[in-house]
Scaffold this active site. Structure first.
Site, mmCIF file in Angstrom:
data_model
loop_
_atom_site.group_PDB
_atom_site.id
_atom_site.type_symbol
_atom_site.label_atom_id
_atom_site.label_comp_id
_atom_site.label_asym_id
_atom_site.label_seq_id
_atom_site.Cartn_x
_atom_site.Cartn_y
_atom_site.Cartn_z
ATOM 1 N N GLU A 1 2.856 -0.993 4.416
ATOM 2 C CA GLU A 1 2.492 0.373 4.027
ATOM 3 C C GLU A 1 3.764 1.157 3.682
ATOM 4 O OE1 GLU A 1 -0.236 2.209 3.633
ATOM 5 O OE2 GLU A 1 -1.862 1.105 4.626
ATOM 6 N N HIS B 1 0.838 -1.196 0.000
ATOM 7 C CA HIS B 1 0.000 0.000 0.000
ATOM 8 C C HIS B 1 0.873 1.246 0.000
ATOM 9 C CE1 HIS B 1 -3.488 -2.250 1.893
ATOM 10 N NE2 HIS B 1 -2.499 -2.951 2.383
ATOM 11 N N TYR B 2 0.288 2.387 -0.377
ATOM 12 C CA TYR B 2 0.874 3.648 0.076
ATOM 13 C C TYR B 2 -0.006 4.212 1.178
ATOM 14 C CZ TYR B 2 -2.109 6.108 -3.512
ATOM 15 O OH TYR B 2 -3.116 6.577 -4.301
ATOM 16 N N THR B 3 0.623 5.057 2.029
ATOM 17 C CA THR B 3 -0.094 5.529 3.218
ATOM 18 C C THR B 3 -1.074 6.652 2.915
ATOM 19 O OG1 THR B 3 1.682 7.104 3.672
ATOM 20 C CG2 THR B 3 1.828 4.941 4.739
HETATM 21 ZN ZN LIG Z 1 -4.041 0.474 0.560
#
Ligand SMILES: [Zn+2]
Length: 244
Positions: free
Chosen positions: A96, A26-28
């Site tokens: 993340e 993910h990115y945060t």
């Molecule tokens: Zn995500």
């Protein structure tokens, strides 16, 4: 590798105590690490996000912080699907990556940060035998809701370092790809057998696939959501490796 363990209470038990078999990146979508930490530690409750967490967070300088023990179920994937599974949080590790999100997506990710992502993922691959095709974007498991970590995440580079898989379309048959391109139902079932949610429209699946495996369509080399022979050859190449 892990510089810090930050204990929060945003986790529960993996359903049936399953052994995790996937990694979701993910990115945060926060301006920096501190803003993410405020959310994960419960100091800042964003109503539309709620109580969330991930096992690991990789800061822009490559430093890795752990928030949830690997045996626990972190809360990162939300409503999602892969390969017949719907409770992706139970089956996965969440990683993340600190990044402000799609308004800044073209800036990409710092080299040192990707080194950190590679390091934490290699640890998980080694400890849990995570298969390359089960290292995925949030957008792969929730294509109708999510676009992170985005088309500027260097999937090919991390695959070269043993994290995930990158398709070699030269290994796929062009005739089969052309046939499938004219046969949307058949094409969709190929995407589904790779793992994508068959209940979603084909163009939504294709866009998620391209964001991971054919990102140049987002840079002007094609139309996102519209598959070409190259798209289908890449899918076939990936499926061949997975089915081996
Ligand atoms: Zn995500």
């Amino acid at each position: 590798m892990v510089i810090e363990f930050r204990i929060n209470d945003h986790y529960d038990r993996r359903a049936d105590d399953v052994d995790p078999s996937m990694i979701i990146l993910h990115y945060t979508q926060t301006k920096d690490f501190q803003a993410l930490d405020d959310i994960f530690m419960g100091r800042n409750v964003v109503p539309e996000v709620g109580r969330v967490s991930a096992h690991y967070v990789v800061d822009v300088n490559g430093h890795v912080v752990q928030y949830v023990e690997e045996k626990h179920r972190a809360w990162h994937a939300g409503r999602s699907y892969w390969g017949g599974m719907r409770d992706i949080n139970s089956h996965s590790f969440g990683v993340e990556i600190v990044h402000p999100g799609h308004d800044h997506i073209e800036e990409g990710y710092p080299f040192e940060q990707i080194e950190g992502v590679i390091e934490v993922c290699r640890h998980l691959v080694y400890e849990y035998n995570v298969k390359p095709w089960n290292i995925l974007a949030h957008s792969d498991v929730a294509p109708d809701r999510k676009i992170d970590p985005g088309e500027f995440f260097p999937w090919q580079r991390v695959a070269d370092h043993g994290v995930g898989i990158w398709p070699d379309e030269d290994n796929a048959d062009a005739g089969t790809a052309e046939f499938l391109l004219g046969n949307p139902d058949g094409l969709k079932s190929h995407f589904a057998s790779y793992g994508y949610d068959p209940d979603l429209p084909l163009d939504v699946i294709v866009m998620a696939f391209q964001r991971h495996f054919e990102p140049t369509v987002f840079y002007g080399d094609g139309s996102p959501g519209r598959p070409t022979v190259r798209t289908v050859k890449r899918l076939l190449a990936l499926s061949a490796v997975k089915g081996r």
